[in-house]
Enzyme design. Structure first.
Site, PDB file in Angstrom:
ATOM      1  N   GLN A  61       0.835  -1.201   0.000  1.00 31.01           N
ATOM      2  CA  GLN A  61       0.000   0.000   0.000  1.00 31.01           C
ATOM      3  C   GLN A  61       0.872   1.254   0.000  1.00 31.01           C
ATOM      4  OE1 GLN A  61      -3.241  -2.090   2.916  1.00 31.01           O
ATOM      5  NE2 GLN A  61      -3.449   0.110   2.738  1.00 31.01           N
ATOM      6  N   ARG A  63      -9.167  -0.320   7.408  1.00 35.35           N
ATOM      7  CA  ARG A  63     -10.126   0.613   6.815  1.00 35.35           C
ATOM      8  C   ARG A  63     -10.460   1.713   7.811  1.00 35.35           C
ATOM      9  NH1 ARG A  63     -14.032  -1.174   2.147  1.00 35.35           N
ATOM     10  NH2 ARG A  63     -14.537   0.880   1.394  1.00 35.35           N
ATOM     11  N   CYS A  64      -9.405   2.346   8.302  1.00 34.25           N
ATOM     12  CA  CYS A  64      -9.550   3.225   9.449  1.00 34.25           C
ATOM     13  C   CYS A  64      -8.323   4.103   9.512  1.00 34.25           C
ATOM     14  CB  CYS A  64      -9.655   2.351  10.693  1.00 34.25           C
ATOM     15  SG  CYS A  64      -9.082   3.069  12.225  1.00 34.25           S
ATOM     16  N   GLU A  90     -13.160   5.198   4.427  1.00 34.95           N
ATOM     17  CA  GLU A  90     -13.208   4.542   5.727  1.00 34.95           C
ATOM     18  C   GLU A  90     -14.419   4.912   6.559  1.00 34.95           C
ATOM     19  OE1 GLU A  90      -8.421   4.264   5.761  1.00 34.95           O
ATOM     20  OE2 GLU A  90      -9.412   5.775   6.929  1.00 34.95           O
TER      21      GLU A  90
END
Lengths: 801, 164
Positions: A238, A385-386, A755
């Site tokens: 990522q 996802r945060c 998110e």
């Protein structure tokens, strides 16, 4: 190429495909035809395969490793152990959090499935045989699984390697299993507020250990060119630039001799931020063998070793006046980091941005503290996802405000309204130090309540309760903090968390832009082009977006924490503005007027008052390479490194309606309405897609996911046989909606959205489930709300079948 | 381990390659034949990323030996578009309805949707959801996948009616 010369204004606008259009995705063409290029699709000549011998024990001493039988297996080429890596000083690697993690177990194993040896062979089947043949003798040690027991005086010491260290990253330690204590806020003032409060509530709230579980697991191909002395590392990264720097730091290879490439990435959700032993072993293998080495983890490896999330045991307290106005917040967290402190947070933030825990509410004083501890579980604690523990924080406050509402018998929407930060208060400084950029929470909530006919739902609920039926209405009015981040307080390994964009306009009027981020499904190839299109008047269809190759992309910190739009998209807009500024000079020269006589219109500069006199970007692009005003260099390109002045604060108002069957514990999601405000909306189709996906992941977490361990540290169910991923059947239908409150400091006012649905979705589900039992005195139920657990609640209340 | 020749038809092309008796079909397709559309996501038949169509049935190729597909007619996502490169209506539907994000589940989804529409040409939302329940997606929340399949079903129906 698109010719815009003869079109009407509307046609030109439509051709541009800029900000706000539901442009179809550019990346889809390859994916729907099976022509994606994921890391396991990369097939370099002479590639060999590597994989791990893993520990069956959670805590054990390694007495011996006999690799010899494996080396006799046909097709096995080499077996690496810690002893082989020690001379290179690569048997341990530094973690992003300032600790060290064993690449291959050194004398001890600290969690089940830990990497013990790396078998390299001609193909995956030979490697599997080799792994079977490696003989490891272990001496079992007592395992520590329960974080509440980590700091007891007689707790087993897990990290003997770190026993004498006063720090393993991020603060002072007070016990061999202690990692750090982090606290923030005004403790004395908070204690005082609680002492004098009319009403207080307290609840223990556990956010279980779960996993991002992208459909494509982690993997890499390391290819060392011994002749050139250059390493190419393809992988599911990522943050490819950060990986390049880490590889350089730990391998000693000069950074210019390392090229890191993230090809297509099959979902990330935080799982693919960190550096894992597989990357190091594949790289060492390739350096030793001079052949490309591929490592691809299995699903079981993925769920049990790389990057779990959450595992926060939180105690929340609110103090309030009799009308439900919150006067103080206090909380403590016991953070289970597993065997190594390798969670992924900006370096100075041991608990990420957990201090966003005051949420959307104007709370005058607060104090929170977090203790990180070691246990015999897989290391990690990534932002799934945060944006760095925001999910945990939002869960705590959104649950606690419901607890308070029940205590005071105030409606759960009304108590939120009474406590909201008002629209007139922005920019708003929270008592825990953040400056919220913009928001209008009340408008969002009003719209949400009207959309679902909230009053009607409450009436229906009352009728059902009278009949003994269980119906729950869950509300979440959350605030996110995303876009890490301002370099004054956000860095990874000392590198500020800026991001970057470089744009080159070609002579014929098309362009390429390269960015420091990396899409894992977010659709960057589509949406970044839309921003640039609006800024420089070149149709988005004529703009190529490229990411993920460190040899070509400018340095950036990657994609996670919803930072692509707040940071890299800002860089894209700023770089584009530099191009437009130069284009204006060229246009003035072409049209023989002063720059002040020009005005911008969609895709061209026009001379004020002489509408027929104009230079389109297409014409300017060609002129940039041949007829320039004196003093200007050829070419039309620009680069921008964007250091955001602040974070962005997206928010939303979600409503979830459930029916609970007390006889089976089944929770039926009847309705889920999600209103998101992410500021300026770049592509509504992509935003809706992101919201749907985030809600589905929230649904999985709230209703069924948990990585469970038995008392000796065996992970219970690390395959998709046991770990719940929702299918299309259970997943509810989503209703999406929006308001638009632009960010005042972002060049195009955008805030990021990927998110929010996960952050706001989980408490909405949980609040709905608990609300179904609220009239029976239930204030909290621990996630995940599986049928079994919900049925147990019914049974405890004497209403189960 | 000794290898034997395995032959089958993949996307209309006769192929033959060597495989061990234990070689899984997904590895045979990906490693031996270079057909990398189908992916491995779980190894336990749950996620469906490896879905291919064998002799008219949806099959998870991670749980079938290559030798079991000896002589079979195999269709993968690579075989969905027309010979001239025209997208199938299902592929078109996924693009039009934003039925994919990271793309990793997409080849399996499309291959499964293809068979579903053969079995049930005009499926309801519920039938689509059940029909795709062996294929997991982590990105889309399924809603747009359902819409993509409906898009394809409607277009196929319209084409059929126009032909009649």
């Amino acid at each position: 190429m698109t010719d815009v010369k003869e079109m009407t204004l509307e046609e030109r606008e439509a051709t541009l495909g800029g900000i706000g259009t539901a442009r179809k995705r550019k990346e889809d063409a390859r994916f729907i035809q099976g022509k994606g290029n994921y890391v396991d699709d990369i097939k370099l000549p002479d590639t060999v395969v590597g994989n791990f011998v893993r520990s069956p024990h959670a805590h054990a001493r390694i007495k011996s490793i006999n690799t010899e039988p494996a080396t006799r297996i046909p097709g096995v080429i080499a077996v690496l152990t810690a002893d082989d890596l020690r001379p290179l000083n690569l048997h341990w690697m530094p973690t992003l959090a300032g600790d060290a993690q064993a690449v291959l177990a050194d004398e001890k194993v600290h969690f089940q499935n830990q990497e013990v040896a790396f078998v390299i062979g001609e193909d995956r089947y030979a490697v599997a045989d080799g792994i079977e043949a490696v003989e490891v003798e272990y001496e079992d040690l007592p395992a520590l699984v329960d974080p509440t027991k980590a700091l007891l005086p007689d707790a087993p010491v897990l990290r003997e390697d770190a026993q004498d260290k006063s720090e393993v990253g991020q603060g002072a330690r007070r016990h061999p299993n202690h990692i750090f204590t982090w606290d923030c806020g005004d403790k004395d003032a908070t204690d005082q507020a609680f002492a004098g409060a009319a009403v207080t509530v307290k609840e223990e709230i556990f956010y279980p250990r779960c996993h991002p579980c992208p459909l494509e697991p982690c993997g890499c191909v390391a290819s060392m060119d011994k002749v050139r002395g250059e390493l190419t590392l393809y992988g599911t990264f990522q943050a490819p630039h950060v990986i390049r720097t880490v590889v350089s730091l730990i391998s000693g290879l000069a950074e210019h001799n390392i090229r890191v490439v993230s090809p297509d990435v099959g979902g990330g959700f935080g799982n693919k931020v960190g550096a894992y032993p597989g990357y190091v072993c594949a790289t060492v293998g390739s350096i030793v063998l001079g052949r490309p080495v591929k490592w691809i983890e299995s699903r079981i490896d993925n769920l049990s070793t790389t990057a779990f999330a959450r595992d926060y045991l939180m105690t929340g307290e609110l103090a309030a006046d009799p009308d439900g106005r919150i006067t103080a917040l206090r909380c403590h967290v016991l953070a289970d980091h597993g065997a190594f402190n390798s969670h992924a947070q900006p370096s100075k933030w041991p608990a990420g941005f957990f201090n966003i825990v005051t949420g959307s509410y104007d709370i005058p004083v607060a104090h929170c503290s977090v203790d990180g501890v070691f246990t015999n579980k897989a290391p990690g604690g990534v932002a799934y996802r945060c944006s760095f523990r925001v999910t945990e924080a939002a869960y705590l406050i959104e649950r606690m405000i419901d607890v308070l509402a029940q205590k005071l018998d105030i409606d759960k929407a009304e108590i939120r309204r009474r406590n909201f930060v008002k629209a007139s208060q922005f920019p708003y400084r929270s008592c825990l130090g953040w400056e919220y950029d913009s928001g209008d929470y009340e408008t969002a909530l009003d719209k949400a309540l009207a959309a679902v006919d909230y009053e009607g739902l409450r009436r229906e609920q009352a009728e059902k309760r009278a009949r003994g039926e269980l119906m729950g209405i869950g509300i979440a009015t959350f605030t996110e903090i995303v876009g890490a981040g301002p370099t004054r307080n956000c860095d990874i390994l000392g590198i500020g968390m800026f991001d970057s964009c470089e744009i080159r306009v070609h002579p014929t009027g098309s362009a390429i832009a390269r960015l420091g981020t990396k899409s894992q499904g977010q659709g960057h190839e589509t949406t970044y082009a839309q921003i640039i299109a609006t800024e420089i008047g070149i149709p988005s269809d004529d703009i190529t977006i490229e990411e993920g190759d460190t040899d070509t992309a400018p340095y950036g910190l990657g994609t996670y924490g919803s930072r692509s739009t707040p940071v890299a998209a800002a860089a894209a807009a700023q770089a584009a503005r530099k191009i437009r500024a130069k284009a204006k000079k060229i246009a003035a020269h072409m049209l023989e007027v002063g720059e002040d006589d020009l005005e911008w219109e969609i895709d061209r500069f026009k001379v004020r008052g002489l509408p027929e006199k104009a230079a389109s970007m297409k014409e300017i692009a060609m002129a940039a390479y041949q007829s320039l005003p004196e003093g200007l260099e050829q070419g039309l390109e620009a680069v921008n490194y964007y250091d955001p002045p602040n974070f962005t604060y997206p928010f939303g108002a979600y409503v979830c309606v459930v029916d609970v069957d007390p006889h089976t514990g089944e929770v039926k999601i009847r309705r889920f309405y999600a209103l998101d405000d992410c500021g300026t909306r770049i592509n509504p189709m992509v935003i809706d897609g992101q919201v749907h996906g985030g809600l589905a992941e929230a649904f999985g977490i709230a209703m069924g996911q948990e990585l469970v361990f038995d008392e000796i540290g065996n992970i219970q169910g690390a395959s998709l046989m046991d770990y719940f991923l929702p299918t299309a059947v259970e997943t509810p239908h989503w209703e999406t909606d929006f308001t638009v409150t632009p960010s005042p400091h972002h060049p195009i006012g955008a805030k990021g959205v990927g998110e929010s649905p996960n952050v706001g979705g989980v408490p909405a589900f949980s609040n709905a489930v608990v609300d179904a039992f609220a009239h029976l005195g239930v204030t909290h139920m621990t996630m995940p709300h599986t049928h079994w657990r919900v049925w147990k609640q019914c049974e405890a209340l004497g209403i189960g079948g | 381990m000794a290898k034997t020749a395995v032959s089958m038809t993949v996307n209309g092309r006769a192929v033959e390659a060597l495989a061990e008796p234990r070689t899984l079909l997904i590895h045979f397709l990906r490693d031996q034949l270079g057909i990398t559309g189908p992916h491995v996501g779980c190894e336990t038949s749950h996620c469906g990323a490896c879905t291919v169509d064998i002799d008219g049935k949806s099959v998870k190729s991670c749980t079938l030996f290559a030798v079991q597909a000896q002589g079979a007619e195999v269709l993968t996502v690579e075989g969905m578009a027309g010979a001239d490169g025209t997208l199938s209506v299902i592929q078109e539907g996924f693009m039009q309805e934003h039925g994919l994000q990271c793309g990793y589940c997409t080849p399996g989804m499309i291959t499964r949707a293809y068979r579903l529409l053969q079995e049930t040409p005009n499926p309801s939302e519920e039938q689509i959801r059940w029909g795709l329940s062996g294929n997991l997606c982590r990105c889309t929340g399924y809603q747009n996948i359902v819409k993509a399949v409906r898009y394809a079903a409607e277009k196929l129906q319209a084409q059929k009616e126009a032909a009649e």
